[in-house]
Write an enzyme that holds these catalytic residues in place. Structure first.
Site, PDB file in Angstrom:
ATOM      1  N   CYS A 333      68.925  34.468   2.160  1.00 34.27           N
ATOM      2  CA  CYS A 333      69.248  34.816   0.599  1.00 34.27           C
ATOM      3  C   CYS A 333      70.336  34.097  -0.028  1.00 34.27           C
ATOM      4  O   CYS A 333      69.549  32.912  -0.513  1.00 34.27           O
ATOM      5  CB  CYS A 333      70.110  36.184   1.062  1.00 34.27           C
ATOM      6  SG  CYS A 333      70.040  37.343  -0.396  1.00 34.27           S
ATOM      7  N   HIS A 429      66.675  39.945   5.149  1.00 39.24           N
ATOM      8  CA  HIS A 429      67.808  40.177   6.087  1.00 39.24           C
ATOM      9  C   HIS A 429      67.200  40.961   7.201  1.00 39.24           C
ATOM     10  O   HIS A 429      65.984  41.614   7.257  1.00 39.24           O
ATOM     11  CB  HIS A 429      68.606  41.138   5.356  1.00 39.24           C
ATOM     12  CG  HIS A 429      69.490  40.281   4.440  1.00 39.24           C
ATOM     13  ND1 HIS A 429      70.276  39.478   4.601  1.00 39.24           N
ATOM     14  CD2 HIS A 429      69.653  40.595   2.943  1.00 39.24           C
ATOM     15  CE1 HIS A 429      70.701  39.077   3.692  1.00 39.24           C
ATOM     16  NE2 HIS A 429      70.391  39.552   2.235  1.00 39.24           N
TER      17      HIS A 429
END
Length: 486
Positions: A333, A429
């Site tokens: 991310c 994630h």
């Protein structure tokens, strides 16, 4: 009629999240339909629900303890700190903007309405709703705008059990002190207390109960011993990383720089549980060890600020040396964005119009944008010939030549890799929860050996053990009686 019971704590990190999860599992095993609930959470460890909304990671674990999928109603208000004074405000799973402390005071009534709406929604589905407080009810400076502790309990007439953590010291004073700082009506809503994380002979605490009961009138609901299996459960707060002890004797060493706004660090939990993996969280001011096999740059709530923070610690120099030694780097991310050439924030999404030269190891650039679409997804890793699952939750559009070599892909490219595969980044994630994917990923550090472990089953086993310990050491029947009496 559905019941409600709230667990509050004498402070942060006293075990509220874990004990709610354990109680949810214990009551579910009794055959009750249970739902977890947290009115307001402040955490950068978020999970994504089936509706595509964000909630606190702890509520996702608590839903798992109940054997159900998480929903946005389990955590109707989520605050994700983005600076020292401001946070993203997530209401019913969607970001509604950025706010400061004054925002909550000005909008308390509206937020409380949303909270109670979600609570009533869950009550219609369950025999009992187990509610987690936030911080401490004794924070009287925050009481005026409170919707997370006694503000919620009084608005819904919900009985409360107070948790004290003996590991932190001063547990008798913290419980009695909490009582003294509450109003009479608040004192009456607290029905009992739990002593958490006791080590040694529990009978040594017997005399302390007389003192606590004398000063508070609250019932002793039990003393829960320290449960080692709890370490296998995902943690909510980054404070636990300050106490994380690495195992330097292990074979595969992974270094994780502790960014100032580190987010979704539970991505690393499955790696921590691997018997031959040492995940070493690098504190600010400390160098990344030269013996590291893999550096993972984690997610962050403020990519530009944490890129500057990373450089200030000298970690950019350590990363460069690591790459020269042929070491691998993975960015997740915000960490993925940092591996590119440039990050721009023309709309001031993170607080001000800014741009920075990034680390430059991937030929990509990122532009911050307002749009954020959290979603669960399944993705394919071409270089590993393997699928995994997880969730997307990021602000920013990343483009560039290296995205033609995606680390993961589904209906779009979820990352990028360097030509030699040494450097990679990804927008997914939770990718390491999948046992097969994790085994294939780690095989490159195991001389090609495929070694699969059952992480999700370990979490389930830990929840079962916690529930069994709570059934044995706590007076759960008394707690249920409190819920029935109001």
């Amino acid at each position: 009629m559905s019941l409600g019971l709230m667990l509050q704590g004498t402070g942060s990190d006293v075990g509220k999240s874990i004990l709610v999860a354990g109680l949810c599992r214990a009551l579910s095993k009794r055959g009750m339909i249970v739902r977890p609930f947290k009115p307001q959470n402040m955490s950068n460890n978020a999970a994504v629900t089936e509706e595509g909304g964000e909630i606190g990671r702890a509520q996702a674990l608590q839903a798992l303890a109940c054997g159900i999928e998480p929903t946005i109603h389990m955590n109707p208000v989520l605050l994700k700190p983005q600076s020292d004074v401001g946070a993203q405000i997530i209401v019913h799973g969607k970001m509604i903007g950025l706010g400061t402390a004054s925002y909550y005071l000005e909008n308390k009534s509206e937020l409380l309405t949303k909270v109670i709406e979600s609570y009533e929604h869950l009550k219609k589905q369950a025999d009992i709703v187990i509610i987690e407080g936030a911080g401490s009810p004794a924070e009287v400076n925050l009481r005026a705008g409170d919707i997370a502790n006694m503000g919620f309990a009084e608005a819904t007439n919900t009985p409360v059990i107070l948790i004290g953590d003996i590991d932190r010291g001063g547990v008798i004073a913290s419980i009695i002190g909490t009582h003294k700082l509450l109003s009479k009506s608040e004192q009456e809503l607290i029905q009992g207390y739990i002593i958490n994380k006791f080590r040694g002979d529990i009978s040594l605490f017997d005399a302390a109960h007389d003192t606590i009961i004398k000063h508070t009138g609250w019932k002793n609901c039990g003393v829960l011993p320290f449960v080692p299996e709890v370490k296998k459960l995902p943690a909510e707060d980054a404070v636990v990383l300050d106490h994380f002890v690495s195992n330097s004797h292990q074979k595969i060493t992974i270094a994780v720089p502790m960014l100032s706004r580190i987010a979704n660090f539970d991505d690393l939990d499955p790696l921590i549980q691997e018997s031959d993996v040492d995940v070493n969280f690098i504190s600010p001011g400390k160098p990344i060890p030269a013996s590291t096999h893999l550096i993972i740059i984690p997610g962050t709530k403020a990519t530009l600020a944490d890129l500057g923070f990373l450089k200030k610690q000298g970690w950019d120099i350590d990363i460069a040396a690591h790459i020269r030694r042929k070491g691998n780097v993975l960015g997740i991310c915000g960490g993925y964005q940092m591996l590119g050439k440039k990050i721009s924030d023309p709309e001031g999404i993170e607080g001000k119009d800014d741009h920075q030269e990034a680390l430059g190891y991937l030929n990509i650039e990122t532009i911050m944008q307002n749009e954020k679409t959290p979603r669960k997804t399944t993705a394919y890793a071409p270089h590993l010939n393997c699928e995994t699952e997880g969730y997307e939750i990021h602000i920013g559009k990343t483009t560039g030549p290296d995205t033609v070599r995606p680390f993961l892909e589904n209906d779009k490219n979820l990352g990028a890799m360097s030509e030699n595969g040494q450097i990679a980044g990804v927008y997914l994630h939770g990718l390491f929860v999948n046992d097969k994917f994790r085994a294939k990923f780690l095989s490159q550090f195991r001389n090609g050996k495929y070694q699969e472990t059952a992480y999700s089953q370990e979490v389930e086993n830990a929840l079962d053990t916690l529930a069994e310990k709570m059934e044995y050491h706590l007076d759960i029947d008394a707690m249920l009686a409190f819920a029935k009496s109001t």
